[in-house]
Design a protein around this motif. Structure first.
Motif, PDB file in Angstrom:
ATOM      1  N   ALA A  40     -65.347   6.870 -20.586  1.00 51.21           N
ATOM      2  CA  ALA A  40     -64.960   6.567 -21.971  1.00 51.21           C
ATOM      3  C   ALA A  40     -64.533   7.827 -22.705  1.00 51.21           C
ATOM      4  O   ALA A  40     -63.679   7.776 -23.596  1.00 51.21           O
ATOM      5  N   LEU A  41     -65.089   8.958 -22.338  1.00 52.57           N
ATOM      6  CA  LEU A  41     -64.778  10.208 -23.019  1.00 52.57           C
ATOM      7  C   LEU A  41     -63.375  10.698 -22.675  1.00 52.57           C
ATOM      8  O   LEU A  41     -62.688  11.279 -23.510  1.00 52.57           O
ATOM      9  N   ASP A  42     -62.951  10.470 -21.449  1.00 52.28           N
ATOM     10  CA  ASP A  42     -61.624  10.917 -21.031  1.00 52.28           C
ATOM     11  C   ASP A  42     -60.500  10.145 -21.700  1.00 52.28           C
ATOM     12  O   ASP A  42     -59.363  10.606 -21.728  1.00 52.28           O
ATOM     13  N   SER A  43     -60.813   8.991 -22.254  1.00 56.09           N
ATOM     14  CA  SER A  43     -59.779   8.188 -22.899  1.00 56.09           C
ATOM     15  C   SER A  43     -59.510   8.605 -24.342  1.00 56.09           C
ATOM     16  O   SER A  43     -58.595   8.080 -24.974  1.00 56.09           O
ATOM     17  N   LEU A  44     -60.298   9.557 -24.862  1.00 57.48           N
ATOM     18  CA  LEU A  44     -60.072  10.030 -26.229  1.00 57.48           C
ATOM     19  C   LEU A  44     -58.760  10.804 -26.286  1.00 57.48           C
ATOM     20  O   LEU A  44     -58.524  11.709 -25.484  1.00 57.48           O
ATOM     21  N   GLU A  45     -57.909  10.460 -27.230  1.00 62.01           N
ATOM     22  CA  GLU A  45     -56.598  11.101 -27.333  1.00 62.01           C
ATOM     23  C   GLU A  45     -56.668  12.484 -27.963  1.00 62.01           C
ATOM     24  O   GLU A  45     -55.931  13.381 -27.571  1.00 62.01           O
ATOM     25  N   ASP A  46     -57.539  12.661 -28.942  1.00 64.28           N
ATOM     26  CA  ASP A  46     -57.677  13.950 -29.631  1.00 64.28           C
ATOM     27  C   ASP A  46     -58.414  14.935 -28.716  1.00 64.28           C
ATOM     28  O   ASP A  46     -59.554  14.704 -28.324  1.00 64.28           O
ATOM     29  N   ALA A  47     -57.749  16.044 -28.376  1.00 64.51           N
ATOM     30  CA  ALA A  47     -58.320  17.017 -27.444  1.00 64.51           C
ATOM     31  C   ALA A  47     -59.604  17.640 -27.980  1.00 64.51           C
ATOM     32  O   ALA A  47     -60.544  17.895 -27.210  1.00 64.51           O
ATOM     33  N   ASP A  48     -59.671  17.893 -29.287  1.00 57.94           N
ATOM     34  CA  ASP A  48     -60.880  18.482 -29.863  1.00 57.94           C
ATOM     35  C   ASP A  48     -62.059  17.519 -29.786  1.00 57.94           C
ATOM     36  O   ASP A  48     -63.183  17.929 -29.453  1.00 57.94           O
ATOM     37  N   LEU A  49     -61.805  16.254 -30.087  1.00 56.86           N
ATOM     38  CA  LEU A  49     -62.874  15.254 -29.991  1.00 56.86           C
ATOM     39  C   LEU A  49     -63.319  15.066 -28.547  1.00 56.86           C
ATOM     40  O   LEU A  49     -64.509  14.922 -28.265  1.00 56.86           O
ATOM     41  N   ARG A  50     -62.353  15.070 -27.634  1.00 55.24           N
ATOM     42  CA  ARG A  50     -62.679  14.923 -26.214  1.00 55.24           C
ATOM     43  C   ARG A  50     -63.535  16.096 -25.731  1.00 55.24           C
ATOM     44  O   ARG A  50     -64.531  15.906 -25.038  1.00 55.24           O
ATOM     45  N   ALA A  51     -63.174  17.311 -26.154  1.00 57.53           N
ATOM     46  CA  ALA A  51     -63.953  18.489 -25.763  1.00 57.53           C
ATOM     47  C   ALA A  51     -65.363  18.422 -26.339  1.00 57.53           C
ATOM     48  O   ALA A  51     -66.345  18.736 -25.659  1.00 57.53           O
ATOM     49  N   ARG A  52     -65.467  18.007 -27.602  1.00 57.96           N
ATOM     50  CA  ARG A  52     -66.778  17.892 -28.250  1.00 57.96           C
ATOM     51  C   ARG A  52     -67.641  16.838 -27.557  1.00 57.96           C
ATOM     52  O   ARG A  52     -68.817  17.056 -27.277  1.00 57.96           O
ATOM     53  N   ALA A  53     -67.044  15.698 -27.258  1.00 63.05           N
ATOM     54  CA  ALA A  53     -67.764  14.627 -26.583  1.00 63.05           C
ATOM     55  C   ALA A  53     -68.215  15.068 -25.195  1.00 63.05           C
ATOM     56  O   ALA A  53     -69.354  14.798 -24.797  1.00 63.05           O
ATOM     57  N   ASN A  54     -67.360  15.758 -24.469  1.00 61.23           N
ATOM     58  CA  ASN A  54     -67.726  16.238 -23.129  1.00 61.23           C
ATOM     59  C   ASN A  54     -68.853  17.264 -23.187  1.00 61.23           C
ATOM     60  O   ASN A  54     -69.744  17.253 -22.342  1.00 61.23           O
ATOM     61  N   TYR A  55     -68.810  18.149 -24.178  1.00 61.72           N
ATOM     62  CA  TYR A  55     -69.866  19.148 -24.333  1.00 61.72           C
ATOM     63  C   TYR A  55     -71.219  18.468 -24.556  1.00 61.72           C
ATOM     64  O   TYR A  55     -72.200  18.768 -23.872  1.00 61.72           O
ATOM     65  N   TYR A  56     -71.261  17.553 -25.499  1.00 59.04           N
ATOM     66  CA  TYR A  56     -72.530  16.898 -25.813  1.00 59.04           C
ATOM     67  C   TYR A  56     -72.965  15.934 -24.716  1.00 59.04           C
ATOM     68  O   TYR A  56     -74.157  15.726 -24.505  1.00 59.04           O
ATOM     69  N   TYR A  57     -72.020  15.346 -23.996  1.00 56.65           N
ATOM     70  CA  TYR A  57     -72.382  14.491 -22.874  1.00 56.65           C
ATOM     71  C   TYR A  57     -73.041  15.340 -21.780  1.00 56.65           C
ATOM     72  O   TYR A  57     -74.033  14.923 -21.174  1.00 56.65           O
ATOM     73  N   GLY A  58     -72.511  16.542 -21.558  1.00 59.22           N
ATOM     74  CA  GLY A  58     -73.122  17.460 -20.602  1.00 59.22           C
ATOM     75  C   GLY A  58     -74.516  17.858 -21.035  1.00 59.22           C
ATOM     76  O   GLY A  58     -75.443  17.949 -20.213  1.00 59.22           O
ATOM     77  N   GLN A  59     -74.685  18.097 -22.330  1.00 61.26           N
ATOM     78  CA  GLN A  59     -76.008  18.431 -22.869  1.00 61.26           C
ATOM     79  C   GLN A  59     -76.967  17.270 -22.660  1.00 61.26           C
ATOM     80  O   GLN A  59     -78.115  17.462 -22.259  1.00 61.26           O
ATOM     81  N   LEU A  60     -76.492  16.065 -22.896  1.00 61.53           N
ATOM     82  CA  LEU A  60     -77.314  14.873 -22.714  1.00 61.53           C
ATOM     83  C   LEU A  60     -77.763  14.735 -21.259  1.00 61.53           C
ATOM     84  O   LEU A  60     -78.932  14.454 -20.990  1.00 61.53           O
ATOM     85  N   GLN A  61     -76.866  14.955 -20.332  1.00 58.29           N
ATOM     86  CA  GLN A  61     -77.205  14.860 -18.916  1.00 58.29           C
ATOM     87  C   GLN A  61     -78.234  15.917 -18.532  1.00 58.29           C
ATOM     88  O   GLN A  61     -79.174  15.634 -17.789  1.00 58.29           O
ATOM     89  N   ALA A  62     -78.086  17.143 -19.038  1.00 54.49           N
ATOM     90  CA  ALA A  62     -79.032  18.215 -18.734  1.00 54.49           C
ATOM     91  C   ALA A  62     -80.416  17.876 -19.276  1.00 54.49           C
ATOM     92  O   ALA A  62     -81.433  18.091 -18.594  1.00 54.49           O
ATOM     93  N   VAL A  63     -80.470  17.362 -20.489  1.00 56.12           N
ATOM     94  CA  VAL A  63     -81.751  16.982 -21.091  1.00 56.12           C
ATOM     95  C   VAL A  63     -82.426  15.895 -20.268  1.00 56.12           C
ATOM     96  O   VAL A  63     -83.630  15.973 -19.987  1.00 56.12           O
ATOM     97  N   ARG A  64     -81.665  14.917 -19.857  1.00 59.46           N
ATOM     98  CA  ARG A  64     -82.253  13.822 -19.075  1.00 59.46           C
ATOM     99  C   ARG A  64     -82.745  14.296 -17.708  1.00 59.46           C
ATOM    100  O   ARG A  64     -83.771  13.834 -17.224  1.00 59.46           O
ATOM    101  N   GLU A  65     -82.016  15.235 -17.095  1.00 61.27           N
ATOM    102  CA  GLU A  65     -82.477  15.792 -15.816  1.00 61.27           C
ATOM    103  C   GLU A  65     -83.768  16.578 -15.992  1.00 61.27           C
ATOM    104  O   GLU A  65     -84.671  16.495 -15.152  1.00 61.27           O
TER     105      GLU A  65
END
Length: 71
Positions: A40-65
Protein backbone atom coordinates in the motif's frame (compact mmCIF):
# COMPACT_ATOMS: atom_id res chain seq x y z
CA UNK A 1 17.92 -6.81 32.76
CA UNK A 2 15.69 -6.11 35.73
CA UNK A 3 11.92 -6.42 35.63
CA UNK A 4 11.58 -2.62 35.88
CA UNK A 5 13.92 -2.12 32.93
CA UNK A 6 11.99 -4.62 30.81
CA UNK A 7 8.67 -2.98 31.64
CA UNK A 8 10.11 0.44 30.82
CA UNK A 9 11.47 -0.86 27.52
CA UNK A 10 8.12 -2.44 26.66
CA UNK A 11 6.36 0.86 27.43
CA UNK A 12 8.78 2.78 25.24
CA UNK A 13 8.39 0.25 22.41
CA UNK A 14 4.61 0.64 22.72
CA UNK A 15 4.96 4.40 22.35
CA UNK A 16 7.18 4.00 19.28
CA UNK A 17 4.75 1.50 17.78
CA UNK A 18 1.79 3.84 18.27
CA UNK A 19 3.72 6.77 16.77
CA UNK A 20 4.71 4.70 13.74
CA UNK A 21 1.13 3.52 13.15
CA UNK A 22 -0.18 7.09 13.37
CA UNK A 23 2.47 8.44 11.01
CA UNK A 24 1.96 5.74 8.37
CA UNK A 25 -1.80 6.29 8.58
CA UNK A 26 -1.29 10.05 8.23
CA UNK A 27 0.99 9.60 5.21
CA UNK A 28 -1.44 7.16 3.51
CA UNK A 29 -4.54 9.11 4.46
CA UNK A 30 -6.32 5.96 5.63
CA UNK A 31 -5.86 2.82 7.74
CA UNK A 32 -6.23 0.42 4.83
CA UNK A 33 -2.45 -0.05 4.74
CA UNK A 34 -2.74 -2.20 7.88
CA UNK A 35 -4.52 -4.93 5.96
CA UNK A 36 -2.64 -4.44 2.68
CA UNK A 37 0.83 -4.18 4.21
CA UNK A 38 3.92 -2.74 2.59
CA UNK A 39 2.43 -2.78 -0.94
CA UNK A 40 0.00 0.00 0.00
CA UNK A 41 2.91 2.34 0.67
CA UNK A 42 4.41 1.93 -2.79
CA UNK A 43 1.19 3.13 -4.38
CA UNK A 44 1.51 6.61 -2.84
CA UNK A 45 2.10 9.11 -5.64
CA UNK A 46 3.75 11.82 -3.52
CA UNK A 47 7.43 10.88 -3.11
CA UNK A 48 7.75 12.68 0.24
CA UNK A 49 4.72 10.91 1.69
CA UNK A 50 5.95 7.58 0.33
CA UNK A 51 9.37 8.12 1.93
CA UNK A 52 7.78 9.11 5.24
CA UNK A 53 5.45 6.11 5.20
CA UNK A 54 8.33 3.74 4.38
CA UNK A 55 10.46 5.18 7.18
CA UNK A 56 7.77 4.73 9.80
CA UNK A 57 6.76 1.32 8.44
CA UNK A 58 10.38 0.24 8.90
CA UNK A 59 10.31 1.61 12.44
CA UNK A 60 7.10 -0.30 13.10
CA UNK A 61 8.63 -3.55 11.87
CA UNK A 62 11.74 -3.04 14.04
CA UNK A 63 9.62 -2.37 17.12
CA UNK A 64 7.54 -5.47 16.53
CA UNK A 65 10.66 -7.62 16.07
CA UNK A 66 12.10 -6.30 19.33
CA UNK A 67 8.82 -6.98 21.15
CA UNK A 68 8.80 -10.55 19.80
CA UNK A 69 12.38 -11.07 20.94
CA UNK A 70 11.53 -9.84 24.43
CA UNK A 71 8.60 -12.20 24.64
Amino acid sequence: MSVAQIKNLQRRLGNLEQEAIEEVTRACGHELWQSLGFDALDSLEDADLRARANYYYGQLQAVRELRDALG
